[in-house]
Design a protein around this motif. Sequence first.
Motif, short mmCIF file in Angstrom:
data_model
loop_
_atom_site.label_atom_id
_atom_site.label_comp_id
_atom_site.label_asym_id
_atom_site.label_seq_id
_atom_site.Cartn_x
_atom_site.Cartn_y
_atom_site.Cartn_z
N ILE A 1 0.84 -1.21 0.00
CA ILE A 1 0.00 0.00 0.00
C ILE A 1 0.87 1.25 0.00
O ILE A 1 0.61 2.21 -0.74
N PHE A 2 1.92 1.25 0.82
CA PHE A 2 2.82 2.39 0.92
C PHE A 2 3.46 2.71 -0.44
O PHE A 2 3.39 3.84 -0.93
N PHE A 3 4.06 1.69 -1.06
CA PHE A 3 4.74 1.93 -2.34
C PHE A 3 3.76 2.20 -3.48
O PHE A 3 4.05 3.01 -4.35
N ASP A 4 2.62 1.54 -3.49
CA ASP A 4 1.61 1.82 -4.51
C ASP A 4 1.10 3.25 -4.41
O ASP A 4 0.91 3.93 -5.42
N SER A 5 0.89 3.71 -3.18
CA SER A 5 0.42 5.09 -2.98
C SER A 5 1.45 6.10 -3.46
O SER A 5 1.11 7.09 -4.11
N MET A 6 2.72 5.84 -3.16
CA MET A 6 3.78 6.73 -3.63
C MET A 6 3.85 6.73 -5.15
O MET A 6 3.95 7.79 -5.78
N ALA B 1 2.94 9.28 -10.43
CA ALA B 1 2.37 9.14 -11.77
C ALA B 1 1.40 10.28 -12.09
O ALA B 1 1.24 10.66 -13.25
N GLN B 2 0.78 10.84 -11.05
CA GLN B 2 -0.14 11.96 -11.23
C GLN B 2 0.58 13.31 -11.16
O GLN B 2 -0.06 14.36 -11.18
N GLY B 3 1.92 13.27 -11.06
CA GLY B 3 2.70 14.50 -11.05
C GLY B 3 2.82 15.14 -9.68
O GLY B 3 3.31 16.26 -9.56
N GLU B 4 2.38 14.45 -8.64
CA GLU B 4 2.45 15.00 -7.28
C GLU B 4 3.84 14.75 -6.69
O GLU B 4 4.54 13.84 -7.09
N ARG B 5 4.17 15.55 -5.72
CA ARG B 5 5.42 15.41 -4.96
C ARG B 5 5.11 14.55 -3.73
O ARG B 5 4.07 14.71 -3.10
N VAL B 6 6.02 13.65 -3.37
CA VAL B 6 5.87 12.83 -2.18
C VAL B 6 6.96 13.25 -1.20
O VAL B 6 8.15 13.19 -1.53
N GLU B 7 6.57 13.70 -0.03
CA GLU B 7 7.54 14.17 0.95
C GLU B 7 7.36 13.41 2.25
O GLU B 7 6.26 13.32 2.79
#
Length: 94
Positions: free
Chosen positions: A27-32, A37-43
């Motif tokens: 779930i963690f890696f899929d969410s990231m 993929a949607q162009g969002e930043r993950v922090e």
Amino acid sequence: MNKLELIAALKNEANISKSEAAEVVRIFFDSMSDALAQGERVEIRGLCSFFVKEYKSYVGRNPKTGDKVVIEPKKLPFFKCGKELKERVNAEES
């Protein structure tokens, strides 16, 4: 550390089954991945951030033949280390 080692560590630390730990990691890696993929930043504060860089098309060269090649526009994920992680890694070396 690889994915299986991460699952084992989570299983031991959280006192949960291996299948539950595997599901949490998935779930963690899929969410990231979905966010990137949607162009969002993950922090992840104190650890790192992931973001997508966009590159425009350009003319490159084939290293074997020297011929000019048009490189298509592309997007690539990037990792940026956080300050606290840098400090922790440097402290481990001392």
